[in-house]
Structure formats: structure tokens, C-alpha cells
Design a protein around this motif. Structure first.
Motif, short mmCIF file in Angstrom:
data_model
loop_
_atom_site.label_atom_id
_atom_site.label_comp_id
_atom_site.label_asym_id
_atom_site.label_seq_id
_atom_site.Cartn_x
_atom_site.Cartn_y
_atom_site.Cartn_z
N MET A 490 36.25 -95.14 152.69
CA MET A 490 34.98 -94.94 151.81
C MET A 490 33.88 -94.93 152.63
SD MET A 490 35.86 -95.01 148.53
CE MET A 490 34.07 -95.50 147.94
N LEU A 491 33.89 -95.46 153.98
CA LEU A 491 32.61 -95.39 154.86
C LEU A 491 32.37 -94.08 155.40
CD1 LEU A 491 32.96 -98.78 156.71
CD2 LEU A 491 31.63 -98.41 154.57
N ARG A 492 33.49 -93.26 155.22
CA ARG A 492 33.47 -91.69 155.80
C ARG A 492 33.20 -91.74 157.50
NH1 ARG A 492 32.05 -87.97 151.49
NH2 ARG A 492 31.58 -89.14 149.64
N PRO A 493 34.19 -92.23 158.27
CA PRO A 493 34.16 -92.16 159.52
C PRO A 493 34.38 -90.60 159.97
CG PRO A 493 36.26 -93.03 158.97
CD PRO A 493 35.41 -92.98 157.67
N HIS A 494 33.27 -90.21 160.96
CA HIS A 494 33.41 -88.76 161.40
C HIS A 494 34.42 -88.94 162.72
CE1 HIS A 494 30.21 -90.62 163.56
NE2 HIS A 494 30.20 -90.01 164.37
N ASP A 495 34.34 -88.07 163.59
CA ASP A 495 35.16 -87.52 164.62
C ASP A 495 36.54 -88.06 164.30
OD1 ASP A 495 32.88 -86.52 166.05
OD2 ASP A 495 32.45 -88.73 166.74
N LEU A 496 37.38 -87.45 163.50
CA LEU A 496 38.49 -87.83 163.05
C LEU A 496 39.52 -87.70 164.09
CD1 LEU A 496 38.69 -86.62 159.31
CD2 LEU A 496 37.75 -88.67 160.23
N VAL A 497 39.60 -86.45 164.90
CA VAL A 497 40.33 -86.30 165.74
C VAL A 497 40.22 -87.35 167.05
CG1 VAL A 497 41.53 -84.61 167.34
CG2 VAL A 497 40.67 -83.99 165.17
N GLU A 498 39.13 -87.50 167.02
CA GLU A 498 38.87 -88.60 168.56
C GLU A 498 39.47 -89.99 168.08
OE1 GLU A 498 35.18 -90.47 171.14
OE2 GLU A 498 34.89 -88.79 169.49
N ILE A 499 39.39 -90.33 166.58
CA ILE A 499 40.12 -91.59 166.30
C ILE A 499 41.53 -91.52 166.46
CG2 ILE A 499 40.24 -93.19 164.45
CD1 ILE A 499 37.41 -92.51 163.42
N ILE A 500 42.19 -90.42 166.06
CA ILE A 500 43.61 -90.14 166.36
C ILE A 500 44.01 -90.49 167.92
CG2 ILE A 500 45.37 -88.44 165.97
CD1 ILE A 500 44.98 -89.88 163.75
N VAL A 501 43.19 -89.66 168.65
CA VAL A 501 43.67 -89.64 169.92
C VAL A 501 43.52 -91.14 170.44
CG1 VAL A 501 42.76 -88.83 172.30
CG2 VAL A 501 43.08 -87.24 170.36
N ALA A 502 42.35 -91.74 170.18
CA ALA A 502 42.16 -93.15 170.67
C ALA A 502 43.26 -94.19 170.26
CB ALA A 502 40.82 -93.75 170.02
N SER A 503 43.83 -93.95 168.98
CA SER A 503 44.91 -94.43 168.55
C SER A 503 46.20 -94.22 169.35
CB SER A 503 45.43 -94.36 167.16
OG SER A 503 44.11 -94.81 166.43
N LEU A 504 46.53 -93.17 169.69
CA LEU A 504 47.74 -92.65 170.48
C LEU A 504 47.67 -93.10 171.75
CD1 LEU A 504 48.02 -88.99 169.36
CD2 LEU A 504 49.48 -90.76 168.49
N SER A 505 46.29 -93.06 172.43
CA SER A 505 45.93 -93.66 173.60
C SER A 505 46.40 -95.09 173.77
CB SER A 505 44.50 -93.27 174.09
OG SER A 505 44.17 -93.88 175.31
N LEU A 506 46.16 -95.82 172.65
CA LEU A 506 46.36 -97.38 172.71
C LEU A 506 47.78 -97.43 172.62
CD1 LEU A 506 45.62 -100.37 172.37
CD2 LEU A 506 45.54 -100.10 170.09
N ALA A 507 48.48 -96.54 171.62
CA ALA A 507 50.02 -96.76 171.78
C ALA A 507 50.70 -96.31 172.96
CB ALA A 507 50.59 -95.80 170.54
N ALA A 508 50.28 -95.40 173.73
CA ALA A 508 50.65 -94.94 175.21
C ALA A 508 50.63 -96.04 176.19
CB ALA A 508 50.12 -93.79 175.44
N ALA A 509 49.43 -96.66 176.21
CA ALA A 509 49.35 -97.76 177.08
C ALA A 509 49.95 -98.99 176.74
CB ALA A 509 47.63 -98.14 177.13
N GLY A 510 49.98 -99.49 175.47
CA GLY A 510 50.72 -100.67 174.96
C GLY A 510 52.10 -100.66 174.87
N LEU A 511 52.47 -99.68 174.41
CA LEU A 511 54.12 -99.83 174.11
C LEU A 511 54.92 -98.75 175.11
CD1 LEU A 511 53.69 -99.05 170.42
CD2 LEU A 511 53.93 -101.19 171.42
N PHE A 512 54.45 -97.64 175.64
CA PHE A 512 55.08 -97.02 176.44
C PHE A 512 55.87 -97.48 177.66
CE2 PHE A 512 56.32 -93.43 179.47
CZ PHE A 512 56.97 -92.52 178.59
N PRO A 513 54.97 -98.43 178.24
CA PRO A 513 55.85 -98.93 179.53
C PRO A 513 57.01 -99.82 179.11
CG PRO A 513 53.28 -99.17 179.78
CD PRO A 513 53.72 -98.47 178.53
N VAL A 514 56.90 -100.61 178.23
CA VAL A 514 57.91 -101.52 177.86
C VAL A 514 59.24 -100.84 177.24
CG1 VAL A 514 56.67 -103.72 177.90
CG2 VAL A 514 56.84 -102.29 175.69
N LEU A 515 58.90 -99.79 176.43
CA LEU A 515 59.90 -98.96 175.77
C LEU A 515 60.59 -97.89 176.63
CD1 LEU A 515 58.23 -98.14 172.42
CD2 LEU A 515 59.98 -99.86 172.71
#
Length: 648
Positions: A490-515
């Protein structure tokens, strides 16, 4: 498996898909339909349109991530005895590691869901005329019902439908645009000729002074917008983040044999690749059509109709203005707000970026927007008529565009904006445009359902807690997270692709080493896994949030690691002095705001707050190696627990 939720999770663990070749192909199509966030996939043509070949990295990263999920991550999860990320980590490392991974998954999926809901609201509000709250409420209900009520088989067929709709959304405009440009033929084969035409138009636009070099880049030139280091960081974030997405890995790991899992992953990658093959062609034909309109000197008074939808959604701008801004100002004026500063405060409540764009307008442009808003409120003109006749002339004059014609310098189209412009730009008839938007909405909602089902898999941990009421409790908690994501939209965040990349970046750093390493390396320990997740995710979050929330403080702390130029450093020092020693409180506040903007950066200017020039969204490139190093070092220094229920 011993602890499985009813619904989607049970389907993952207890009802693996048939492993015949036909079933694997069907599974590949269905998985390809949900493999990536819809926002990222559908924004790819717009990304390539904006920055040319550099942004093909997003598509290549997506494809490589799917391949890696099928060849590496899903088979290792199955070997550890789990069909979900948390269950595999529990069986290998214990409860603490699994719970910590679950927390990371929530932080990864929540912003991705918020972006998906924002995208759905954008489509429904602009394309179908639905109020935003109705669109988001409907999307929440549909996604909740789909995640909790659909059987695995039903969802598989729904995913196939999503894939077909995604393919149609890319192919139909491509064929129509190619037909306009070259006549009958296979669009992909005419791309070289199209690129030559684009290069000719680019030279013409530059010679005639119609471009803004802050936003213009040669379409076919590599490293025009991204340096080699930027490209590497982006690829690491996207590739490894996609590879550990919970819904993707759980779907692929549903097979009973690791060879079948890899084959299913290969089919998925093939069908994702077929979608991605249309992206560069579609971007090229769209740019050819738009640059032709610019080169022909289209008057702003005769603004092309294909711009109306993206301007209405606020994902396209002409000289910094849009129909979305005009609509928001009209609502403020209708409520009795006339002062420009008061209007700015009202715009801040409407969308994150509208206030900034409003304040950046020249005073005479602000007055023209307010005058147009008053005329709309009085019912004298339509929003489009007021925008073209009142707002654009003033905005063009303020920008020095005396000819008042459309130019690359005047026009900014965001990635999602190109998608909304495609129906009218390609000539899709009115009913076809509605069907186009409806198809995109279905595909986006299916993608949301897939992510919610993936989120539910984090409860697939074999703990000693009583399981009698747990499925219902978990469903309630997950739906609360989904409701929070819908509310954030509802707050209409912008830079949608950047938010997606930031989320993927967190997944890569937090989960990829242990998996990737933890599940395969026999010497890995629970202590090493826990600290690897904490360090990898923690560093990535610190980098992203630190730059976005407190950029000036981040730069002061890490100035030696910044790639800031000497002139930027001098500007920062001058603003810092003004912010502390200004003649008035207003001057200090203005300098402080400028200081934060300078440190954070803008769409056309890199900020000072960074390490080695890496974008904040790609911070996983720092967290990932640290997580791997911590996993190895701590595992070598601590004792190893016995793995539970691991399959050979």
C-alpha cells in the motif's frame, strides 16, 4: 518424512512427482512458471531497454541460478534426507541451524512478496481500473487460498498456466512490434538488423542534442552502465540467490532420485531459457519504436497514447512529471492543500518517490501542476488533457526544451513502465490489452502462491514440539507475513527490481554456504553452520540497510573503502560543514538532506556510501565469502554432530 504440513508441504515431501520423461517435462514447464519472481522476469525487457546489453546480466543470472538449484542444491538437500531447506539443515546440523535458516528465509521472502503485491496493484489499478486496496485485498485472498487449499497436482497445472501466460506476455508484443518494423518473419532473426537501426537512431539523437548522458547508454555497448566489478557482484547475488529460493528448491527436491532431480532441473532451465530468449529481441524492437517517435520530433502536445498507462502508474516520467503525480496533487488540492511544501507532505503519504520528484520540480512547474489539478477537481478537463496542455508545456520550458518535443532526455521509462506500454505500443486492440493485463495478473498471483507455499516449508522441521495444532498455527503465522507484505505494498515502494536483488543477495549470503558446502562437507559442524548464516546474512543486511538508512554515517565509517571521487568528497565535506555551521536551522536541514542524498546516491549518480563501488543491493558479494570462511574455520575448530536420517 516424519514431520510434514498438510497442503503444499505435504505434497512436496510425501507425493513426489512421477519420474517418467513426460512427467519430468511437465514438471519442468510448471517449475519454470514459478522459478523466478514475476517482477524480475517481466521487468527484464524494460531493464534491457533502459541499459542495453549490461542488463542482460539479470536474465543470465536467473537462468544460471535455476541450473545451480537443479544440479547442486536440490540433490544435496535430498541426500541430507530433506525435501525442504529447513528440514535438510535440521537433519544435518540440528534445530538451531534450521530455525536460524527459517528466520533468514522470512527476511528474504517478505520483501519479495511486498514487491510482487506492489506489482499486482500496479497492474490492476492501471490496467483494469481497480482501486489499489481492492486489488491488494483480492490478491491476498487468492494467494492465501491457493497456498493453503490447492493440492500439489492442481498447483502444478496452475503453474503450467502461469508459464504459458508469461510466454504469451512476451511473445505477442514481440511479434506485433516485429511485424510493424520488418513485416512477416521470425522476429529473432531480424534482431541484428534492428540493432543496426537502433545504432543509427542513437547517433541521430546524440547529434541533435536529444539525449541526457546521465540516463543514456548505447544499447549494444557492454559495460556502459555497469563496471566489471558491478556485473560480478550482481551475478553472484542473482545466481546464488535464485539457487536457494525455498519454493524452487523444494519443488525440485520432490523427486526420489538425485538423477531425476537433476533432469527435472535441466528441463526447468530449458523452459526458462526459452522465455529469456525473447527478452533481448523484445527490448530491441520496443526501443526502435520509441526512438523512432523521439527522432521524428513528436510534440509533447501530441504525446503518444502508449505513454498514458505507464505515466498513470508513475513508472514513466516526462521532464520529471507524470499522470500519477498529477492525480496525487489533484487529491491534495481537492482536500484544500495548496502550499507546495504541504503538497509534498501529502505526496509522501501516497508513494515513497513522489515527494522527491515533486520537490525537484521548478516552482513554475509546480504551479502548473497545481493549476491542472484545480481544473481536474473542478471537472473542467480530463487528467490527460490537463497534463498535455498545462503541465508538459511548463515542464518543457523549465527544462530548456523550447521546441516542446519528446526527447530521450525528457522521457524516463522504468522497467515496469515498458511492460505497461507494450499493449498500446505494439498495437494490441483494446480487449486484447485487458486480456494482456489479466494474464500478467494471473501469472503474478501464481508466483506469489508459489512463494507463500515455499514460506510454509520452513516449518518442515522434525522437532519434539507437539504437532497436533502446528499446521494450523504455521499457516496463520505465514498468512500474517503475507498480510504484512500486502500492507507494505500500500506504501507503493519503488525500485522494485533493486528490492528483489537485495532479497536474493541476502539469500545467497545467508543460505548458500550451508546448503552448497555445509551439506556436502562431512567435516562441517553445527557451530560452523550457525555462525556462517549469522555472519553471511548479518554482513549483507548491514551493508544494504546501512547504506539505505544512514548513508552519511556509513560513508564516514568506511570512507577508505569507498570509490568516491575527489570532487564528490569535497562536495560531501562542504555539505557537512554547512549542516553543522549553517546560518539557520532551515539551511542546516537542507544541507543535511543533501548530504544524505549525496552519500546514498540517485538513479543517475552513484553514492559515496559503498565498499569498492558495489551497489547496496549486491551486498551478498561480501557476506558470501565471509560466510564460507566462517563455516570452514569454525568447523575445523569444533566437533561434528552425527547427521540424522541422512539418505545415502
Amino acid at each position: 518424512m516424519s514431520d510434514v504440513l498438510a497442503g503444499p508441504e505435504g505434497a512436496v515431501a510425501d507425493a513426489p512427482v512421477s519420474e517418467g520423461s513426460g512427467s519430468l517435462i511437465l514438471a519442468g514447464i510448471s517449475t519454470a512458471g514459478i522459478a523466478a519472481p514475476a517482477v524480475l522476469l517481466l521487468s527484464l525487457p524494460g531493464l534491457v531497454f533502459v541499459a542495453g546489453f549490461d542488463h542482460l546480466a539479470y536474465g543470465l543470472g536467473l537462468l544460471a541460478g535455476v541450473v545451480l538449484a537443479g544440479l547442486l542444491i536440490a540433490p544435496r538437500m535430498r541426500r541430507a534426507g530433506g525435501a525442504t531447506i529447513t528440514d535438510a539443515l535440521f537433519r544435518r546440523f540440528g534445530r538451531a541451524t534450521a530455525i536460524l535458516a527459517a528466520i533468514v528465509i522470512v527476511f528474504v521472502v517478505l520483501p519479495m512478496l511486498a514487491v510482487e503485491f506492489t506489482f499486482i496493484g500496479l497492474l490492476a489499478e492501471t490496467g483494469l481500473g481497480l482501486p489499489l486496496i481492492v486489488a491488494l485485498g483480492g490478491a491476498f485472498v487468492l494467494s492465501a487460498a491457493g497456498a493453503t487449499l490447492l493440492t500439489d497436482r492442481a498447483f502444478r497445472w496452475l503453474s503450467v498456466l502461469a508459464y504459458l501466460l508469461l510466454a504469451a506476455s512476451l511473445l505477442v508484443p514481440l511479434v506485433l512490434l516485429a511485424l510493424k518494423a520488418h513485416g512477416l518473419g521470425v522476429p529473432h532473426f531480424a534482431v541484428p538488423e534492428t540493432l543496426t537501426s537502433i545504432a543509427t537512431l542513437e547517433e541521430k539523437l546524440v547529434e541533435n542534442g536529444l539525449v541526457d548522458f546521465d540516463t543514456f547508454s548505447v544499447h549494444a555497448k557492454p559495460f556502459a552502465r555497469l563496471t566489471g566489478l558491478d556485473l560480478f557482484a550482481l551475478l553472484v547475488s542473482v545466481v546464488l540467490g535464485v539457487a536457494v529460493l525455498p519454493h524452487l528448491t523444494a519443488t525440485l527436491a520432490a523427486g526420489t532420485r538425485r538423477s531425476a532431480i537433476r533432469l527435472s532441473g535441466a528441463w526447468t532451465a530449458l523452459f526458462v531459457m526459452l522465455l529469456l530468449l525473447t527478452v533481448p529481441a523484445l527490448a530491441a524492437y520496443a526501443k526502435l519504436a520509441i526512438y523512432n517517435a523521439v527522432a521524428d520530433g513528436t510534440p509533447l502536445a501530441s504525446l503518444p497514447a502508449w505513454l498514458e498507462a505507464p505515466l498513470k502508474a508513475g513508472v514513466a516520467h516526462v521532464h520529471g512529471t507524470s499522470l500519477a503525480m498529477l492525480d496525487a496533487v489533484a487529491k491534495a488540492v481537492g482536500a484544500g492543500v495548496e502550499d507546495p511544501s504541504a503538497i509534498a507532505d501529502r505526496l509522501a503519504l501516497h508513494a515513497f518517490d513522489l515527494e522527491e520528484r515533486w520537490r525537484a520540480l521548478a516552482p513554475e512547474t509546480q504551479e502548473a501542476v497545481a493549476a491542472a489539478a484545480r481544473a481536474i477537481t473542478a471537472g473542467q478537463v480530463t487528467a490527460w488533457e490537463a497534463y498535455v496542455s498545462t503541465v508538459l508545456p511548463a515542464a518543457a520550458t523549465a527544462a530548456g526544451n523550447e521546441a516542446a518535443t519528446l526527447s530521450q532526455a525528457a522521457l524516463v521509462i522504468e522497467p515496469a513502465g515498458l511492460l505497461l506500454a507494450l499493449p498500446a505500443l505494439s498495437g494490441v486492440p483494446g480487449v486484447g490489452a485487458v486480456l494482456f493485463i489479466a494474464g500478467l495478473l494471473v501469472a503474478a498471483i501464481v508466483a506469489v502462491v508459489a512463494q507463500v507455499r515455499g514460506l510454509m516449508t520452513i516449518a518442515n522441521i522434525d522437532t519434539d514440539v507437539s504437532r497436533k495444532g502446528r499446521p494450523l498455527l504455521v499457516s496463520i503465522l505465514v498468512l500474517a507475513v503475507v498480510a504484512l507484505a500486502a500492507g507494505t505494498a500500500m506504501l507503493r515502494p519503488h525500485d522494485l527490481v533493486e528490492i528483489i536483488v537485495a532479497s536474493l543477495s541476502l539469500a545467497a549470503a545467508g543460505l548458500f554456504p550451508v546448503l552448497a558446502l555445509g551439506l556436502a562437507w562431512r567435516r562441517a559442524t553445527a557451530a560452523g553452520a550457525v555462525l556462517a548464516i549469522l555472519v553471511g546474512a548479518g554482513v549483507t543486511l548491514y551493508y544494504d540497510i546501512g547504506i539505505q538508512v544512514a548513508p552519511a554515517a556509513f560513508y564516514r565509517t568506511w570512507a577508505p573503502l569507498s570509490n568516491a571521487s575527489e570532487s564528490a568528497i569535497e562536495e560531501f565535506d562542504a555539505l557537512e560543514t554547512e549542516a553543522s555551521e549553517g546560518e539557520s536551522d532551515e539551511a542546516k536541514a537542507t544541507a543535511l538532506a543533501s548530504l544524505e542524498t549525496l552519500a546514498r546516491g540517485t538513479a543517475t549518480r552513484a553514492g559515496l556510501a559503498n565498499w569498492l563501488g558495489i551497489d547496496s543491493a549486491s551486498g551478498g558479494v561480501f557476506g558470501l565469502p565471509l560466510g564460507l570462511a566462517v563455516l570452514v574455520l569454525v568447523s575445523l575448530l569444533t566437533s561434528r554432530r552425527r547427521a540424522r536420517d541422512a539418505q545415502p
